[in-house]
Design a protein around this motif. Structure first.
Motif, PDB file in Angstrom:
ATOM      1  N   UNK A 254      -3.700   4.225   9.452  1.00  0.00           N
ATOM      2  CA  UNK A 254      -3.026   3.438   8.240  1.00  0.00           C
ATOM      3  C   UNK A 254      -2.579   4.102   7.136  1.00  0.00           C
ATOM      4  N   UNK A 255      -3.813   5.062   6.730  1.00  0.00           N
ATOM      5  CA  UNK A 255      -3.701   5.841   5.392  1.00  0.00           C
ATOM      6  C   UNK A 255      -2.612   6.809   5.757  1.00  0.00           C
ATOM      7  N   UNK A 256      -2.497   7.546   6.867  1.00  0.00           N
ATOM      8  CA  UNK A 256      -1.455   8.588   7.058  1.00  0.00           C
ATOM      9  C   UNK A 256      -0.071   8.024   6.882  1.00  0.00           C
ATOM     10  N   UNK A 257       0.436   6.449   7.415  1.00  0.00           N
ATOM     11  CA  UNK A 257       1.309   5.771   7.169  1.00  0.00           C
ATOM     12  C   UNK A 257       1.641   5.582   5.893  1.00  0.00           C
ATOM     13  N   UNK A 258       0.561   5.064   5.045  1.00  0.00           N
ATOM     14  CA  UNK A 258       0.947   4.747   3.629  1.00  0.00           C
ATOM     15  C   UNK A 258       1.429   5.891   2.592  1.00  0.00           C
ATOM     16  N   UNK A 259       0.709   7.110   3.050  1.00  0.00           N
ATOM     17  CA  UNK A 259       1.060   8.463   2.160  1.00  0.00           C
ATOM     18  C   UNK A 259       2.453   8.660   2.773  1.00  0.00           C
ATOM     19  N   UNK A 260       2.640   8.643   4.205  1.00  0.00           N
ATOM     20  CA  UNK A 260       4.058   8.994   4.588  1.00  0.00           C
ATOM     21  C   UNK A 260       5.164   7.993   4.023  1.00  0.00           C
ATOM     22  N   UNK A 261       4.977   6.579   3.885  1.00  0.00           N
ATOM     23  CA  UNK A 261       5.920   6.027   3.295  1.00  0.00           C
ATOM     24  C   UNK A 261       6.237   6.463   2.064  1.00  0.00           C
TER      25      UNK A 261
END
Length: 320
Positions: free
Chosen positions: A273-280
């Motif tokens: 979840x954190x990785x996707x938020x940062x990637x967004x």
């Protein structure tokens, strides 16, 4: 044997499943519309900035040449992920073939690496302009600018080719699900059933170099710039120099902050979840923020925009 057959023989299937951004969203349709709007804003904002820089003679300087290259990178950066995400959501498809995943990974790593070095080149350009103003036209001529930009693209493509070519040779047998909305290197690497420790070390070293070299150039450049600005007597020149540098520093902090989290922090700090938020943040939001930072905070760009808008009505009245 073509690349598709070769990759399929090494993976055991023809596609991955992208978990995506919408799987855990309570309002996927609203999120889809929001991402589409941001995507259009990023494309139009960066395209407009490139158009202004190339059409206005006053903006034909090394600084704006680098900014136009940054806008080009941002347009390509957001275009390799968002259209696929939106199309999959509309068609209710969540698969991506192995060759498509490899191509997306290569482009993503190449563009990211190129942007790292491009930001360093922009910092070096500001150092030359502020610390060596009399020699600046000679030291940063058009040929030097082309060489710097070519070097940025070359180093980014080397990084992309090296990491992608090694990564896609691993057998993937743990799962077909990539817990991400695109084929990001760490997310795909988790699916490998072979020992990836050597590759992880290589990737870490590459990322350290890709971050350390540009960060060193940026840090040294801006340390010298701040010292020079401190010695400036005219307040107007000091304000102009600070305004120009602050815009660049905002972009640097946004981009490098996300890169440090993604590739340099230990895995214990990461969750899907954190990785996707940062990637967004750095694949979708940063490309739309960059033209806003460089346009609204820059009098030359806003002046060129007003000039273009004032010329267009006159042109159409003449045609009529």
């Amino acid at each position: 044997m073509d690349i598709t057959t070769w990759m399929n023989n090494h993976t055991g299937w023809t596609d991955f499943i992208l978990v995506g951004l919408f799987s855990q969203s309570q309002h996927p349709s609203l999120l889809c519309v929001a991402i589409f709007v941001v995507f259009l804003m990023a494309l139009s904002g960066n395209a407009l900035l490139i158009l202004l820089i190339h059409s206005n003679v006053q903006l034909h300087t090394p600084m704006y040449f680098f900014i136009s290259q940054l806008s080009l990178v941002d347009m390509m950066y957001i275009s390799i992920t968002v259209p696929n995400v939106l199309l999959d959501q509309m068609l209710d498809v969540s698969t991506i073939s192995v060759p498509e995943c490899g191509i997306q990974m290569f482009l993503y790593v190449t563009l990211g690496g190129s942007e790292h070095f491009l930001l360093a080149a922009m910092a070096y350009d500001r150092y030359m302009a502020i610390c060596h103003p009399l020699r600046y036209p000679m030291l940063m001529n058009h040929r030097v600018c082309l060489l710097l930009v070519s070097g940025c693209w070359f180093l980014g493509s080397v990084d992309g080719f090296m990491l992608t070519s090694i990564h896609m040779t691993f057998p993937f047998c743990k799962s077909r699900k990539i817990h991400h909305f695109f084929c990001e290197v760490p997310a795909v690497m988790k699916l490998s059933c072979s020992d990836t420790s050597l590759y992880e070390t290589l990737m870490y070293l590459c990322c350290v170099l890709m971050l350390l070299i540009p960060v060193t150039v940026i840090s040294v450049s801006y340390s010298c710039i701040l010292l020079t600005i401190h010695r400036m007597n005219p307040a107007e020149g000091r304000r102009k120099a600070l305004a120009t540098c602050s815009s660049h520093m905002m972009v640097v902090m946004l981009f490098y902050g996300a890169a440090v989290y993604n590739y340099m922090l230990p895995s214990s700090y990461h969750t899907p979840q954190k990785d996707m938020v940062v990637s967004v943040f750095y694949t979708i939001l940063t490309p739309v923020l960059n033209p806003l930072i460089y346009s609204f905070r820059n009098k030359d760009v806003t002046g060129a925009l007003r000039k273009m808008l004032s010329v267009e009505p006159f042109f159409w009245e003449t045609v009529k």
